[in-house]
Design a protein around this motif. Structure first.
Motif, PDB file in Angstrom:
ATOM      1  N   ALA A 140       2.308 -14.244   5.128  1.00 38.33           N
ATOM      2  CA  ALA A 140       1.733 -13.119   5.338  1.00 38.33           C
ATOM      3  C   ALA A 140       0.109 -13.271   5.273  1.00 38.33           C
ATOM      4  O   ALA A 140      -0.501 -13.046   5.918  1.00 38.33           O
ATOM      5  CB  ALA A 140       1.943 -12.717   3.744  1.00 38.33           C
ATOM      6  N   GLU A 178      -3.315  -0.873   6.430  1.00 40.40           N
ATOM      7  CA  GLU A 178      -2.154  -1.018   7.968  1.00 40.40           C
ATOM      8  C   GLU A 178      -0.657  -1.548   6.675  1.00 40.40           C
ATOM      9  O   GLU A 178       0.169  -1.610   7.583  1.00 40.40           O
ATOM     10  CB  GLU A 178      -2.599  -1.861   8.908  1.00 40.40           C
ATOM     11  CG  GLU A 178      -3.410  -1.538   9.323  1.00 40.40           C
ATOM     12  CD  GLU A 178      -3.124   0.411  10.212  1.00 40.40           C
ATOM     13  OE1 GLU A 178      -2.317   0.170  10.828  1.00 40.40           O
ATOM     14  OE2 GLU A 178      -4.005   1.094  10.531  1.00 40.40           O
ATOM     15  N   LEU A 179      -0.417  -1.797   5.755  1.00 42.20           N
ATOM     16  CA  LEU A 179       0.476  -2.585   4.888  1.00 42.20           C
ATOM     17  C   LEU A 179       1.601  -2.196   5.255  1.00 42.20           C
ATOM     18  O   LEU A 179       2.463  -3.182   5.452  1.00 42.20           O
ATOM     19  CB  LEU A 179      -0.255  -2.147   2.942  1.00 42.20           C
ATOM     20  CG  LEU A 179       0.673  -3.491   2.382  1.00 42.20           C
ATOM     21  CD1 LEU A 179       0.528  -4.878   2.759  1.00 42.20           C
ATOM     22  CD2 LEU A 179       0.385  -3.520   1.157  1.00 42.20           C
ATOM     23  N   LEU A 216       2.840  -3.528   8.693  1.00 40.42           N
ATOM     24  CA  LEU A 216       2.952  -4.331   8.824  1.00 40.42           C
ATOM     25  C   LEU A 216       4.238  -5.723   8.286  1.00 40.42           C
ATOM     26  O   LEU A 216       4.844  -6.383   8.233  1.00 40.42           O
ATOM     27  CB  LEU A 216       1.146  -5.648   7.587  1.00 40.42           C
ATOM     28  CG  LEU A 216       0.284  -5.434   8.818  1.00 40.42           C
ATOM     29  CD1 LEU A 216      -0.677  -6.133   8.013  1.00 40.42           C
ATOM     30  CD2 LEU A 216       0.667  -6.416  10.004  1.00 40.42           C
ATOM     31  N   LEU A 217       4.270  -4.706   6.728  1.00 40.10           N
ATOM     32  CA  LEU A 217       5.620  -5.023   6.072  1.00 40.10           C
ATOM     33  C   LEU A 217       6.967  -4.589   7.329  1.00 40.10           C
ATOM     34  O   LEU A 217       8.036  -5.267   7.061  1.00 40.10           O
ATOM     35  CB  LEU A 217       5.514  -4.829   4.875  1.00 40.10           C
ATOM     36  CG  LEU A 217       4.576  -4.677   3.760  1.00 40.10           C
ATOM     37  CD1 LEU A 217       5.112  -3.537   2.607  1.00 40.10           C
ATOM     38  CD2 LEU A 217       5.097  -6.217   3.609  1.00 40.10           C
ATOM     39  N   PHE A 236      -2.329 -10.462   5.895  1.00 39.58           N
ATOM     40  CA  PHE A 236      -2.313  -9.664   5.214  1.00 39.58           C
ATOM     41  C   PHE A 236      -3.758 -10.069   4.028  1.00 39.58           C
ATOM     42  O   PHE A 236      -3.948  -9.022   2.762  1.00 39.58           O
ATOM     43  CB  PHE A 236      -1.130 -10.346   3.483  1.00 39.58           C
ATOM     44  CG  PHE A 236       0.335  -9.633   4.885  1.00 39.58           C
ATOM     45  CD1 PHE A 236       1.128  -9.079   3.245  1.00 39.58           C
ATOM     46  CD2 PHE A 236       0.512  -9.251   5.847  1.00 39.58           C
ATOM     47  CE1 PHE A 236       1.932  -8.443   4.600  1.00 39.58           C
ATOM     48  CE2 PHE A 236       1.404  -8.579   6.690  1.00 39.58           C
ATOM     49  CZ  PHE A 236       2.695  -8.512   5.935  1.00 39.58           C
ATOM     50  N   GLN A 237      -4.761 -11.063   3.792  1.00 39.59           N
ATOM     51  CA  GLN A 237      -5.732 -11.212   3.114  1.00 39.59           C
ATOM     52  C   GLN A 237      -6.679 -10.621   3.382  1.00 39.59           C
ATOM     53  O   GLN A 237      -7.759 -10.641   2.930  1.00 39.59           O
ATOM     54  CB  GLN A 237      -5.786 -12.314   2.618  1.00 39.59           C
ATOM     55  CG  GLN A 237      -6.495 -13.150   3.892  1.00 39.59           C
ATOM     56  CD  GLN A 237      -5.887 -13.466   4.693  1.00 39.59           C
ATOM     57  OE1 GLN A 237      -4.630 -13.002   5.070  1.00 39.59           O
ATOM     58  NE2 GLN A 237      -5.949 -14.099   5.979  1.00 39.59           N
ATOM     59  N   TRP A 248       0.208 -13.890   9.453  1.00 39.53           N
ATOM     60  CA  TRP A 248      -0.330 -12.213   9.556  1.00 39.53           C
ATOM     61  C   TRP A 248      -1.722 -11.513   9.199  1.00 39.53           C
ATOM     62  O   TRP A 248      -1.372 -10.384   9.668  1.00 39.53           O
ATOM     63  CB  TRP A 248       0.625 -11.282   9.250  1.00 39.53           C
ATOM     64  CG  TRP A 248       2.649 -11.325   9.772  1.00 39.53           C
ATOM     65  CD1 TRP A 248       3.022 -12.826   9.995  1.00 39.53           C
ATOM     66  CD2 TRP A 248       3.044 -10.704  11.377  1.00 39.53           C
ATOM     67  NE1 TRP A 248       3.393 -12.330  10.264  1.00 39.53           N
ATOM     68  CE2 TRP A 248       3.916 -11.401  11.445  1.00 39.53           C
ATOM     69  CE3 TRP A 248       1.868  -8.920  11.587  1.00 39.53           C
ATOM     70  CZ2 TRP A 248       4.617 -10.950  12.956  1.00 39.53           C
ATOM     71  CZ3 TRP A 248       2.321  -8.979  12.650  1.00 39.53           C
ATOM     72  CH2 TRP A 248       4.313  -9.234  13.692  1.00 39.53           C
ATOM     73  N   ALA A 267      -5.530  -4.921   6.870  1.00 46.00           N
ATOM     74  CA  ALA A 267      -3.819  -5.922   6.785  1.00 46.00           C
ATOM     75  C   ALA A 267      -4.451  -4.555   5.055  1.00 46.00           C
ATOM     76  O   ALA A 267      -2.527  -3.832   5.153  1.00 46.00           O
ATOM     77  CB  ALA A 267      -3.848  -6.447   6.691  1.00 46.00           C
ATOM     78  N   GLU A 268      -4.465  -4.450   4.692  1.00 47.76           N
ATOM     79  CA  GLU A 268      -4.569  -3.620   3.284  1.00 47.76           C
ATOM     80  C   GLU A 268      -4.276  -1.918   3.522  1.00 47.76           C
ATOM     81  O   GLU A 268      -3.592  -1.353   3.343  1.00 47.76           O
ATOM     82  CB  GLU A 268      -5.194  -3.561   2.090  1.00 47.76           C
ATOM     83  CG  GLU A 268      -5.304  -3.046   1.025  1.00 47.76           C
ATOM     84  CD  GLU A 268      -6.235  -3.219  -0.589  1.00 47.76           C
ATOM     85  OE1 GLU A 268      -6.409  -2.235  -0.745  1.00 47.76           O
ATOM     86  OE2 GLU A 268      -7.038  -4.295  -0.093  1.00 47.76           O
TER      87      GLU A 268
END
Length: 90
Positions: A68, A81-82, A85-86, A73-74, A71, A78-79
């Protein structure tokens, strides 16, 4: 700002002002009832915390956390585009 986000913001603001205009005793009763309905008992929060603590020490969690972070995620981007990304992370 997106129209639906602006509408939600307006609704929340109006609701907050409406609640703030209620007598203090009424706000206290409403808050107590909402918390009684919406919040789990303290021992359930403790159990969830214990389970989380056990989980973060596992190899699987550590591997997934590293992925994470790799990628990004932090990050705020990313939030936003969650869902995408998932779908990309295995």
């Amino acid at each position: 700002m997106d129209g639906s986000i602006a509408a939600l913001g307006s609704f929340v603001s109006a609701l907050a002002h409406r609640i703030a205009s209620l007598p203090a005793a009424g706000r206290a009763v409403a808050k107590e009832r909402i918390n009684a309905i919406g919040l789990a008992p303290a021992d359930e929060f403790r159990r969830d915390s214990d389970l989380f603590g056990e989980g973060v020490r596992t190899h699987e969690f550590q591997s997934r956390m590293q992925a994470a972070l790799k990628w990004g995620f932090q990050t705020r981007d990313a939030e936003l585009e969650l869902p995408r990304l998932l779908g990309e992370v295995e």
